[in-house]
Design a protein around this motif. Structure first.
Motif, PDB file in Angstrom:
ATOM      1  N   GLU A  93       0.735  -1.291   0.157  1.00 23.22           N
ATOM      2  CA  GLU A  93       0.023   0.110  -0.063  1.00 23.22           C
ATOM      3  C   GLU A  93       0.916   1.261  -0.155  1.00 23.22           C
ATOM      4  O   GLU A  93       2.247   1.162   0.102  1.00 23.22           O
ATOM      5  CB  GLU A  93      -0.873   0.021   1.120  1.00 23.22           C
ATOM      6  N   GLY A  94       0.143   2.429  -0.001  1.00 23.82           N
ATOM      7  CA  GLY A  94       1.092   3.691  -0.072  1.00 23.82           C
ATOM      8  C   GLY A  94       1.757   4.022   1.478  1.00 23.82           C
ATOM      9  O   GLY A  94       1.505   3.126   2.385  1.00 23.82           O
ATOM     10  N   THR A 115       0.508  -2.740  -6.401  1.00 27.20           N
ATOM     11  CA  THR A 115       0.437  -1.506  -5.571  1.00 27.20           C
ATOM     12  C   THR A 115      -0.623  -0.689  -5.938  1.00 27.20           C
ATOM     13  O   THR A 115      -1.104  -0.811  -7.448  1.00 27.20           O
ATOM     14  CB  THR A 115       1.596  -0.908  -5.756  1.00 27.20           C
ATOM     15  N   VAL A 116      -1.144   0.156  -5.237  1.00 29.19           N
ATOM     16  CA  VAL A 116      -2.167   1.161  -5.363  1.00 29.19           C
ATOM     17  C   VAL A 116      -1.481   2.477  -5.662  1.00 29.19           C
ATOM     18  O   VAL A 116      -2.132   3.617  -6.152  1.00 29.19           O
ATOM     19  CB  VAL A 116      -3.353   1.382  -4.633  1.00 29.19           C
ATOM     20  N   SER A 117      -0.135   2.659  -5.484  1.00 28.16           N
ATOM     21  CA  SER A 117       0.732   3.820  -5.363  1.00 28.16           C
ATOM     22  C   SER A 117       1.384   4.190  -6.460  1.00 28.16           C
ATOM     23  O   SER A 117       2.189   3.405  -6.709  1.00 28.16           O
ATOM     24  CB  SER A 117       1.405   3.717  -4.062  1.00 28.16           C
ATOM     25  N   SER A 142      -2.582  11.931  -2.472  1.00 29.89           N
ATOM     26  CA  SER A 142      -1.548  10.495  -1.944  1.00 29.89           C
ATOM     27  C   SER A 142      -1.163   9.844  -2.870  1.00 29.89           C
ATOM     28  O   SER A 142      -0.230   8.963  -2.825  1.00 29.89           O
ATOM     29  CB  SER A 142      -2.603   9.737  -1.252  1.00 29.89           C
ATOM     30  N   SER A 144      -2.220   7.797  -5.054  1.00 25.17           N
ATOM     31  CA  SER A 144      -2.736   6.614  -4.869  1.00 25.17           C
ATOM     32  C   SER A 144      -3.967   6.541  -5.777  1.00 25.17           C
ATOM     33  O   SER A 144      -4.907   7.641  -6.075  1.00 25.17           O
ATOM     34  CB  SER A 144      -2.841   6.070  -3.490  1.00 25.17           C
ATOM     35  N   ARG A 182      -9.277   5.866   1.075  1.00 21.97           N
ATOM     36  CA  ARG A 182      -7.835   4.800   1.134  1.00 21.97           C
ATOM     37  C   ARG A 182      -8.328   3.573   2.021  1.00 21.97           C
ATOM     38  O   ARG A 182      -7.786   2.422   2.131  1.00 21.97           O
ATOM     39  CB  ARG A 182      -6.790   5.435   1.387  1.00 21.97           C
TER      40      ARG A 182
END
Length: 253
Positions: A93-94, A115-117, A142, A144, A182
């Motif tokens: 994750e971020g 990843t979402v980042s 973010s 993200s 998030r």
């Protein structure tokens, strides 16, 4: 509070992070005076100081936050990397410590990072590992992605382990997050049957934020530092969460 300090607060809140040297140039005072102002403003919780800069209290600027307690975050990230086996797929994750974790795993070509980042994905552009970046609504603050499309992507990809940053933990609430969207994505990851790690320094414990994390499936592991109180450690372990305490040390990436 004087006019210069008000100007500093406005600049930091607008930009998220501003260097001491730039604040000195804009306000036309010495860097020594700027640092004195920052000390005063931090004391009253108007901003946070990191090495050479001031950061908004609500800043999602990962690069700026990475400078705060950097040696400790390095140590936590290095230990987290040791929990990943060759050939595994891992969700990261971020967050600043997770970004350092991704850098530790970057040169293992047997590992796949999901990843979402977009910030983490950018760090890995020259890496040897495989990188899967999930789709969704891009949250600029973010860096993200969030939302229903991201949730759908999480359902369609598989990984063995997930490393999550948290904003708070308290005995009355459990793990919590500051950002609703998030937190929703974290909960989608937590709902999968994977080995989950909360990766965070001990300063987050004792804090409460609005949005629950992992309300149904708790984390299996917490990776933190010896600043985590024995009382909190015992509470976590009674919930069958394995607590890993990592001492700060000088390490390389």
């Amino acid at each position: 509070m004087n006019a210069r300090q008000l100007q500093i607060i406005q600049l930091v809140n607008e930009r998220g992070s501003v260097s001491v040297s730039e604040l000195s140039r804009i306000t036309k005072v010495s860097e020594v005076t700027v640092r004195q102002d920052l000390n005063t403003l931090e004391k009253h919780s108007y901003l946070k100081r990191v090495h050479g800069s001031a950061v908004s209290m609500e800043s999602d600027n990962i690069a700026a936050r990475m400078q705060s307690r950097f040696p400790l975050k390095q140590s936590l990230a290095q230990y987290a990397a040791s929990q990943v086996n060759a050939g595994e797929s891992v969700f990261i994750e971020g967050g600043s410590t997770n970004a350092l974790l991704a850098r530790y795993l970057a040169n293992d070509d047997s590992i796949t990072i999901v990843t979402v980042s977009h910030y983490i994905a950018g760090l890995l552009k020259d890496s040897r590992c495989e990188v899967i970046v999930l789709g969704g609504l891009y949250q600029k603050s973010s860096e993200s992605v969030v939302g229903p499309l991201t949730r759908s992507c999480i359902h369609q990809v598989h990984f063995q382990k997930a490393f999550i940053g948290i904003d708070g933990w308290h005995p009355d609430t459990g793990f919590t997050g500051k950002n609703m969207l998030r937190s929703d994505i974290v909960n989608a990851v937590m709902a999968k049957d994977v080995e989950t790690f909360a990766l965070t320094d001990s300063s987050k414990f004792g804090l409460i934020h609005p949005y629950p994390l992992a309300p149904e499936k708790p984390f299996r592991h917490v990776i933190s530092d010896p600043g985590l109180s024995p009382e909190y450690q015992q509470m976590l372990e009674r919930q069958y969460i394995h607590v890993h305490l990592v001492k700060e040390q000088t390490v390389g990436i």
